[in-house]
Design an enzyme around this catalytic site. Sequence first.
Site, PDB file in Angstrom:
ATOM      1  N   LYS A 120      39.095  42.447   9.290  1.00 20.89           N
ATOM      2  CA  LYS A 120      39.271  43.865   9.648  1.00 20.89           C
ATOM      3  C   LYS A 120      40.700  44.162  10.073  1.00 20.89           C
ATOM      4  CE  LYS A 120      34.856  45.784   9.959  1.00 20.89           C
ATOM      5  NZ  LYS A 120      33.731  46.399  10.525  1.00 20.89           N
ATOM      6  N   LYS A 202      31.367  39.766  -0.142  1.00 25.61           N
ATOM      7  CA  LYS A 202      30.052  40.339   0.145  1.00 25.61           C
ATOM      8  C   LYS A 202      30.026  41.819  -0.229  1.00 25.61           C
ATOM      9  CE  LYS A 202      30.282  42.171   4.824  1.00 25.61           C
ATOM     10  NZ  LYS A 202      29.528  42.517   6.000  1.00 25.61           N
ATOM     11  N   LYS A 205      29.433  48.249   2.666  1.00 24.64           N
ATOM     12  CA  LYS A 205      29.319  49.697   2.538  1.00 24.64           C
ATOM     13  C   LYS A 205      30.655  50.405   2.712  1.00 24.64           C
ATOM     14  CE  LYS A 205      26.725  49.893   6.823  1.00 24.64           C
ATOM     15  NZ  LYS A 205      27.583  49.342   7.882  1.00 24.64           N
TER      16      LYS A 205
HETATM   17  P1  ATP Z   1      31.021  47.271   6.967  1.00 22.00           P
HETATM   18  O1  ATP Z   1      31.142  47.276   5.490  1.00 22.00           O
HETATM   19  O2  ATP Z   1      31.187  48.621   7.580  1.00 22.00           O
HETATM   20  O3  ATP Z   1      31.795  46.198   7.635  1.00 22.00           O
HETATM   21  P2  ATP Z   1      28.502  46.044   6.579  1.00 22.00           P
HETATM   22  O4  ATP Z   1      28.111  46.583   5.252  1.00 22.00           O
HETATM   23  O5  ATP Z   1      28.916  44.644   6.667  1.00 22.00           O
HETATM   24  O6  ATP Z   1      29.543  46.970   7.287  1.00 22.00           O
HETATM   25  P3  ATP Z   1      26.946  46.109   9.010  1.00 22.00           P
HETATM   26  O7  ATP Z   1      26.534  47.355   9.650  1.00 22.00           O
HETATM   27  O8  ATP Z   1      28.090  45.410   9.617  1.00 22.00           O
HETATM   28  O9  ATP Z   1      27.235  46.311   7.474  1.00 22.00           O
HETATM   29  O10 ATP Z   1      25.713  45.111   8.908  1.00 22.00           O
HETATM   30  C1  ATP Z   1      24.357  45.428   9.048  1.00 22.00           C
HETATM   31  C2  ATP Z   1      23.511  44.228   8.701  1.00 22.00           C
HETATM   32  O11 ATP Z   1      23.535  44.002   7.299  1.00 22.00           O
HETATM   33  C3  ATP Z   1      23.994  42.938   9.335  1.00 22.00           C
HETATM   34  O12 ATP Z   1      22.876  42.182   9.746  1.00 22.00           O
HETATM   35  C4  ATP Z   1      24.709  42.233   8.223  1.00 22.00           C
HETATM   36  O13 ATP Z   1      24.707  40.843   8.383  1.00 22.00           O
HETATM   37  C5  ATP Z   1      23.883  42.646   7.024  1.00 22.00           C
HETATM   38  N1  ATP Z   1      24.667  42.634   5.812  1.00 22.00           N
HETATM   39  C6  ATP Z   1      25.827  43.314   5.587  1.00 22.00           C
HETATM   40  N2  ATP Z   1      26.285  43.102   4.351  1.00 22.00           N
HETATM   41  C7  ATP Z   1      25.400  42.248   3.762  1.00 22.00           C
HETATM   42  C8  ATP Z   1      25.319  41.652   2.476  1.00 22.00           C
HETATM   43  N3  ATP Z   1      26.219  41.891   1.555  1.00 22.00           N
HETATM   44  N4  ATP Z   1      24.279  40.831   2.214  1.00 22.00           N
HETATM   45  C9  ATP Z   1      23.344  40.586   3.145  1.00 22.00           C
HETATM   46  N5  ATP Z   1      23.354  41.125   4.379  1.00 22.00           N
HETATM   47  C10 ATP Z   1      24.354  41.937   4.696  1.00 22.00           C
END
Ligand code: ATP
Length: 337
Positions: A120, A202, A205
């Site tokens: 980040k 990964k 969003k």
């Molecule tokens: P950002 O993109 O804003 O960093 P993010 O998409 O990683 O956010 P979070 O709100 O940080 O989403 O995560 C919510 C949940 O979803 C957490 O438990 C995280 O581990 C899970 N998660 C996020 N991305 C993935 C992914 N690609 N595959 C599986 N689990 C995920």
Amino acid sequence: MENTTVAPHKKRALSCIQPTGVPTLGNYLGAMRNWVEMQDELDCAFAVADLHAITVRQEAAQFRNQIYEMFALLIAVGLKPDKSLLFVQSHVPAHAEMTWLLACHSQFGELSRMTQFKDKSAKHSDNINLGMFAYPSLMAADILLYQPNYVPVGDDQKQHVELTRDIAERFNNVHGKVFVLPEPYILKKGGRVKSLQDPTKKMSKSDENQNAFISLKDSPDTIMRKCKRAVTDSEADVRYAQGKDGINNLMEIYATITSKSFDEITAEFKGRGYGDFKVAVAEAVIETLRPVQQRFDDLMKDKAYLEQMMKQGAERAAAISNRTLDKALKKMGFVVL
Ligand code: ATP
Ligand code: LTN
């Protein structure tokens, strides 16, 4: 989650999700869908982590809407407000207070080693703020306040949960036992859904490339288009193997949704090529998301209901978290009135 109403043998789980955008298929398969299954066996709490989201800049009107949307989605995916504790983090002041106590038990070195902080801070190099660095102390507060045994998260959050354990253990050793040591709870399938455009990363969003993720609000046409455009390799065999990151990712998605094994999937698409497979993946995703999207649309039309559920959740969450906060303050020697 309330001590008084909970059978003593029931284990507890807590997790949170940031309202930083529309959740992706990764959030759904890696986290939210599993939460729904857990709520029957465990005493569960789930929160919208809005305080975490401001470690990067958010535009106020959009941010407010995303908080409503994320709360609505928790209900839309199947979490039940009368079964699980659902709340918004900023509605429960104990989270911010506990963060300070835990920040004073979080070491500079261990915070510096967090992969998410490194990612980040590289991505937002114009705004590397204290909150971004202290993010894991706030996450530790979210968790430890509710004394959960398990923290169901995607694989990317394992490091933060392990740090939470270290902070809890350190606190307990210095001041006496206050916190239960939580364990990360990561499913093998769906634990790390990859970007459709760069399957070594990964699915996130907050990715700038819209084609990299499937959002829970994407229309069937959009989902079909994004799956068809997913990056794969130059072979034609649908099989799980090293170096086939794109196909492996699509197979993981398909396997998670249909409960088929990789061998079964390979057999199903033998001699049919990637085109057919991508369409099948898209169709499976569309059907899984359809009921969630319907419920979500209905909920977003009823803000009064959402606010009522937020209020109810905040009151229950405050009762539980204040108890733990008071205990920690007393052990540390604060004068608690
Ligand atoms: P950002 O993109 O804003 O960093 P993010 O998409 O990683 O956010 P979070 O709100 O940080 O989403 O995560 C919510 C949940 O979803 C957490 O438990 C995280 O581990 C899970 N998660 C996020 N991305 C993935 C992914 N690609 N595959 C599986 N689990 C995920
Ligand atoms: N950091 C997590 C979101 C999060 C969380 C938590 C997860 C905030 N507080 C407490 C589990 C428990 C993320 O980025 N996915």
